[in-house]
Design a protein around this motif. Structure first.
Motif, PDB file in Angstrom:
ATOM      1  N   ALA A  12      49.267  51.098  39.381  1.00 21.89           N
ATOM      2  CA  ALA A  12      48.404  49.993  38.944  1.00 21.89           C
ATOM      3  C   ALA A  12      47.975  49.142  40.135  1.00 21.89           C
ATOM      4  O   ALA A  12      46.824  48.712  40.229  1.00 21.89           O
ATOM      5  CB  ALA A  12      49.139  49.144  37.908  1.00 21.89           C
ATOM      6  N   MET A  13      48.894  48.917  41.064  1.00 27.74           N
ATOM      7  CA  MET A  13      48.553  48.077  42.226  1.00 27.74           C
ATOM      8  C   MET A  13      47.577  48.757  43.172  1.00 27.74           C
ATOM      9  O   MET A  13      46.655  48.125  43.686  1.00 27.74           O
ATOM     10  CB  MET A  13      49.814  47.716  42.980  1.00 27.74           C
ATOM     11  CG  MET A  13      50.504  46.648  42.226  1.00 27.74           C
ATOM     12  SD  MET A  13      52.036  46.286  42.954  1.00 27.74           S
ATOM     13  CE  MET A  13      52.833  45.755  41.502  1.00 27.74           C
ATOM     14  N   VAL A  14      47.776  50.048  43.391  1.00 26.52           N
ATOM     15  CA  VAL A  14      46.837  50.763  44.267  1.00 26.52           C
ATOM     16  C   VAL A  14      45.472  50.862  43.580  1.00 26.52           C
ATOM     17  O   VAL A  14      44.434  50.728  44.230  1.00 26.52           O
ATOM     18  CB  VAL A  14      47.386  52.157  44.666  1.00 26.52           C
ATOM     19  CG1 VAL A  14      46.366  52.927  45.489  1.00 26.52           C
ATOM     20  CG2 VAL A  14      48.691  52.002  45.442  1.00 26.52           C
ATOM     21  N   GLN A  15      45.477  51.032  42.263  1.00 31.32           N
ATOM     22  CA  GLN A  15      44.194  51.062  41.543  1.00 31.32           C
ATOM     23  C   GLN A  15      43.463  49.720  41.701  1.00 31.32           C
ATOM     24  O   GLN A  15      42.264  49.680  41.975  1.00 31.32           O
ATOM     25  CB  GLN A  15      44.428  51.363  40.061  1.00 31.32           C
ATOM     26  CG  GLN A  15      43.132  51.587  39.305  1.00 31.32           C
ATOM     27  CD  GLN A  15      43.377  52.099  37.897  1.00 31.32           C
ATOM     28  OE1 GLN A  15      43.865  51.368  37.047  1.00 31.32           O
ATOM     29  NE2 GLN A  15      43.049  53.349  37.653  1.00 31.32           N
ATOM     30  N   ASP A  16      44.195  48.621  41.570  1.00 31.43           N
ATOM     31  CA  ASP A  16      43.584  47.297  41.785  1.00 31.43           C
ATOM     32  C   ASP A  16      43.020  47.183  43.198  1.00 31.43           C
ATOM     33  O   ASP A  16      41.898  46.699  43.394  1.00 31.43           O
ATOM     34  CB  ASP A  16      44.631  46.182  41.585  1.00 31.43           C
ATOM     35  CG  ASP A  16      44.791  45.790  40.118  1.00 31.43           C
ATOM     36  OD1 ASP A  16      44.184  46.454  39.255  1.00 31.43           O
ATOM     37  OD2 ASP A  16      45.539  44.829  39.848  1.00 31.43           O
ATOM     38  N   ALA A  17      43.785  47.609  44.183  1.00 36.28           N
ATOM     39  CA  ALA A  17      43.348  47.498  45.581  1.00 36.28           C
ATOM     40  C   ALA A  17      42.092  48.337  45.820  1.00 36.28           C
ATOM     41  O   ALA A  17      41.135  47.891  46.461  1.00 36.28           O
ATOM     42  CB  ALA A  17      44.475  47.948  46.513  1.00 36.28           C
ATOM     43  N   ASP A  18      42.082  49.549  45.272  1.00 38.32           N
ATOM     44  CA  ASP A  18      40.931  50.450  45.429  1.00 38.32           C
ATOM     45  C   ASP A  18      39.689  49.811  44.811  1.00 38.32           C
ATOM     46  O   ASP A  18      38.581  49.897  45.345  1.00 38.32           O
ATOM     47  CB  ASP A  18      41.265  51.772  44.740  1.00 38.32           C
ATOM     48  CG  ASP A  18      40.306  52.886  45.112  1.00 38.32           C
ATOM     49  OD1 ASP A  18      39.807  52.886  46.247  1.00 38.32           O
ATOM     50  OD2 ASP A  18      40.069  53.762  44.258  1.00 38.32           O
ATOM     51  N   LYS A  44      36.067  43.906  37.283  1.00 32.32           N
ATOM     52  CA  LYS A  44      36.860  42.669  37.254  1.00 32.32           C
ATOM     53  C   LYS A  44      37.615  42.498  35.925  1.00 32.32           C
ATOM     54  O   LYS A  44      38.663  41.871  35.899  1.00 32.32           O
ATOM     55  CB  LYS A  44      35.994  41.455  37.604  1.00 32.32           C
ATOM     56  CG  LYS A  44      35.374  40.692  36.453  1.00 32.32           C
ATOM     57  CD  LYS A  44      34.840  39.377  36.993  1.00 32.32           C
ATOM     58  CE  LYS A  44      33.966  38.576  36.104  1.00 32.32           C
ATOM     59  NZ  LYS A  44      33.992  38.435  34.736  1.00 32.32           N
ATOM     60  N   GLY A  45      37.098  43.099  34.879  1.00 27.82           N
ATOM     61  CA  GLY A  45      37.780  43.049  33.578  1.00 27.82           C
ATOM     62  C   GLY A  45      38.850  44.114  33.408  1.00 27.82           C
ATOM     63  O   GLY A  45      39.491  44.176  32.367  1.00 27.82           O
ATOM     64  N   ARG A  46      39.040  44.960  34.427  1.00 32.27           N
ATOM     65  CA  ARG A  46      39.989  46.072  34.263  1.00 32.27           C
ATOM     66  C   ARG A  46      41.108  46.033  35.288  1.00 32.27           C
ATOM     67  O   ARG A  46      41.774  47.034  35.526  1.00 32.27           O
ATOM     68  CB  ARG A  46      39.228  47.399  34.354  1.00 32.27           C
ATOM     69  CG  ARG A  46      38.259  47.558  33.191  1.00 32.27           C
ATOM     70  CD  ARG A  46      37.348  48.752  33.322  1.00 32.27           C
ATOM     71  NE  ARG A  46      38.025  50.031  33.263  1.00 32.27           N
ATOM     72  CZ  ARG A  46      37.523  51.112  32.659  1.00 32.27           C
ATOM     73  NH1 ARG A  46      36.379  51.062  32.038  1.00 32.27           N
ATOM     74  NH2 ARG A  46      38.181  52.243  32.686  1.00 32.27           N
ATOM     75  N   LEU A  47      41.311  44.858  35.900  1.00 31.89           N
ATOM     76  CA  LEU A  47      42.373  44.757  36.915  1.00 31.89           C
ATOM     77  C   LEU A  47      43.714  44.459  36.239  1.00 31.89           C
ATOM     78  O   LEU A  47      43.757  43.839  35.176  1.00 31.89           O
ATOM     79  CB  LEU A  47      42.017  43.656  37.921  1.00 31.89           C
ATOM     80  CG  LEU A  47      40.741  43.931  38.725  1.00 31.89           C
ATOM     81  CD1 LEU A  47      40.286  42.695  39.478  1.00 31.89           C
ATOM     82  CD2 LEU A  47      40.942  45.109  39.684  1.00 31.89           C
ATOM     83  N   HIS A  48      44.800  44.887  36.871  1.00 30.31           N
ATOM     84  CA  HIS A  48      46.122  44.779  36.241  1.00 30.31           C
ATOM     85  C   HIS A  48      46.919  43.566  36.710  1.00 30.31           C
ATOM     86  O   HIS A  48      47.822  43.130  36.029  1.00 30.31           O
ATOM     87  CB  HIS A  48      46.948  46.035  36.539  1.00 30.31           C
ATOM     88  CG  HIS A  48      46.228  47.301  36.207  1.00 30.31           C
ATOM     89  ND1 HIS A  48      46.046  47.745  34.918  1.00 30.31           N
ATOM     90  CD2 HIS A  48      45.604  48.214  36.999  1.00 30.31           C
ATOM     91  CE1 HIS A  48      45.366  48.868  34.927  1.00 30.31           C
ATOM     92  NE2 HIS A  48      45.077  49.173  36.178  1.00 30.31           N
ATOM     93  N   THR A  49      46.621  43.074  37.925  1.00 29.45           N
ATOM     94  CA  THR A  49      47.475  42.018  38.486  1.00 29.45           C
ATOM     95  C   THR A  49      46.692  40.723  38.684  1.00 29.45           C
ATOM     96  O   THR A  49      45.480  40.738  38.935  1.00 29.45           O
ATOM     97  CB  THR A  49      48.045  42.450  39.867  1.00 29.45           C
ATOM     98  OG1 THR A  49      46.950  42.648  40.765  1.00 29.45           O
ATOM     99  CG2 THR A  49      48.855  43.730  39.755  1.00 29.45           C
ATOM    100  N   ARG A  50      47.439  39.606  38.612  1.00 29.67           N
ATOM    101  CA  ARG A  50      46.806  38.307  38.790  1.00 29.67           C
ATOM    102  C   ARG A  50      46.265  38.158  40.225  1.00 29.67           C
ATOM    103  O   ARG A  50      45.186  37.619  40.441  1.00 29.67           O
ATOM    104  CB  ARG A  50      47.802  37.193  38.490  1.00 29.67           C
ATOM    105  CG  ARG A  50      47.063  35.885  38.390  1.00 29.67           C
ATOM    106  CD  ARG A  50      47.917  34.691  38.142  1.00 29.67           C
ATOM    107  NE  ARG A  50      49.001  34.941  37.196  1.00 29.67           N
ATOM    108  CZ  ARG A  50      50.016  34.099  37.027  1.00 29.67           C
ATOM    109  NH1 ARG A  50      50.082  32.996  37.729  1.00 29.67           N
ATOM    110  NH2 ARG A  50      50.978  34.367  36.168  1.00 29.67           N
ATOM    111  N   ALA A  51      47.033  38.672  41.197  1.00 28.30           N
ATOM    112  CA  ALA A  51      46.606  38.574  42.601  1.00 28.30           C
ATOM    113  C   ALA A  51      45.245  39.251  42.794  1.00 28.30           C
ATOM    114  O   ALA A  51      44.356  38.714  43.467  1.00 28.30           O
ATOM    115  CB  ALA A  51      47.652  39.211  43.515  1.00 28.30           C
TER     116      ALA A  51
END
Ligand code: ADP
Ligand code: NI
Length: 217
Positions: free
Chosen positions: A118-124, A183-190
């Motif tokens: 999930a975090m790498v997906q957010d970063a990508d 922006k609506g599909r991110l997993h983390t608050r950061a």
């Protein structure tokens, strides 16, 4: 083998794989995703930084968009980790995460099976937004021979990965079919915080692009 040695070997192989890329999947993209993913991960207790870092480095080595075939994103990271002597549990976790990162269509639910994926997906996804996101989208579109803009052709919200993979259309379509949805599909608050100004930039860019386009035709 130490984690440091493994990371060094992986980085060396990744550097060679992405060296000549002109589709927005160059080494600089990989290094930004690594930095963003580690930044997000450090704010999240309970995640394994080594899995995050390896997944960030390897997430695009077999990307279907690079023309290696659909199975490659699953296969290549595992093959490399095995060759470099990674332990089986690590290989399995990183390989699984790598196959889960890519966007598969507006109507296809994201299903990362671990915190690290999930975090790498957010970063990508952060790297697909903002000024760099605009640059990468046009680099990708140009490399694939896509027109910049096709007014009159409606964007599509793809309901399957198969439909998304064969999509035609212009780079401006890609904004509506993927980039503005991220922006609506991110997993983390950061990541949601980092995404805000980058998303606003996409909207401002689109407004300016469309106004210049319609002013001179
Ligand atoms: P993902 O794996 O989620 O698709 P990547 O890290 O592989 O994300 O990057 C994809 C990059 O290529 C993004 O910056 C995206 O804007 C761009 N891209 C992908 N498909 C297209 C397309 N059809 N038209 C324009 N740009 C695209
Ligand atoms: Ni990527």
């Amino acid at each position: 083998m130490t984690s440091k040695t493994l990371l060094r070997k992986v980085l060396q192989a990744v550097r060679a794989q992405h060296a000549h890329d002109a589709t927005g999947h160059d080494l600089a993209h990989i290094l930004r995703v690594r930095a963003l993913a580690l930044h997000i991960a450090r704010q999240t207790p309970g995640c394994q930084l080594l899995v995050v870092e390896l997944c960030a480095l390897l997430h695009d080595v077999g990307d279907w968009k690079l023309g290696l075939g659909e199975a490659a994103s699953w296969r290549l990271p595992g093959e490399w980790l095995k060759r470099f002597g990674a332990e089986p549990w690590l290989m399995a976790r990183v390989t699984r995460a790598c196959g889960e990162i890519s966007f598969k269509g507006a109507g296809v639910k994201d299903a990362p099976s671990s915190l690290e994926a999930a975090m790498v997906q957010d970063a990508d996804r952060l790297d697909a937004l903002g000024a760099i996101g605009v640059g990468r989208a046009f680099a990708y579109g140009g490399a694939k021979g896509r027109p910049m803009h096709l007014p009159g052709v409606r964007p599509q919200l793809h309901q399957s990965f198969a439909a998304y993979q064969i999509k035609q259309g212009s780079t401006i379509h890609h904004f509506y079919e993927k980039l503005l949805l991220l922006k609506g599909r991110l997993h983390t608050r950061a990541a949601r915080e980092l995404a805000k100004p980058r998303h606003r930039f996409l909207e401002a860019f689109l407004a300016q692009f469309l106004s210049e386009w319609s002013a001179h035709v």
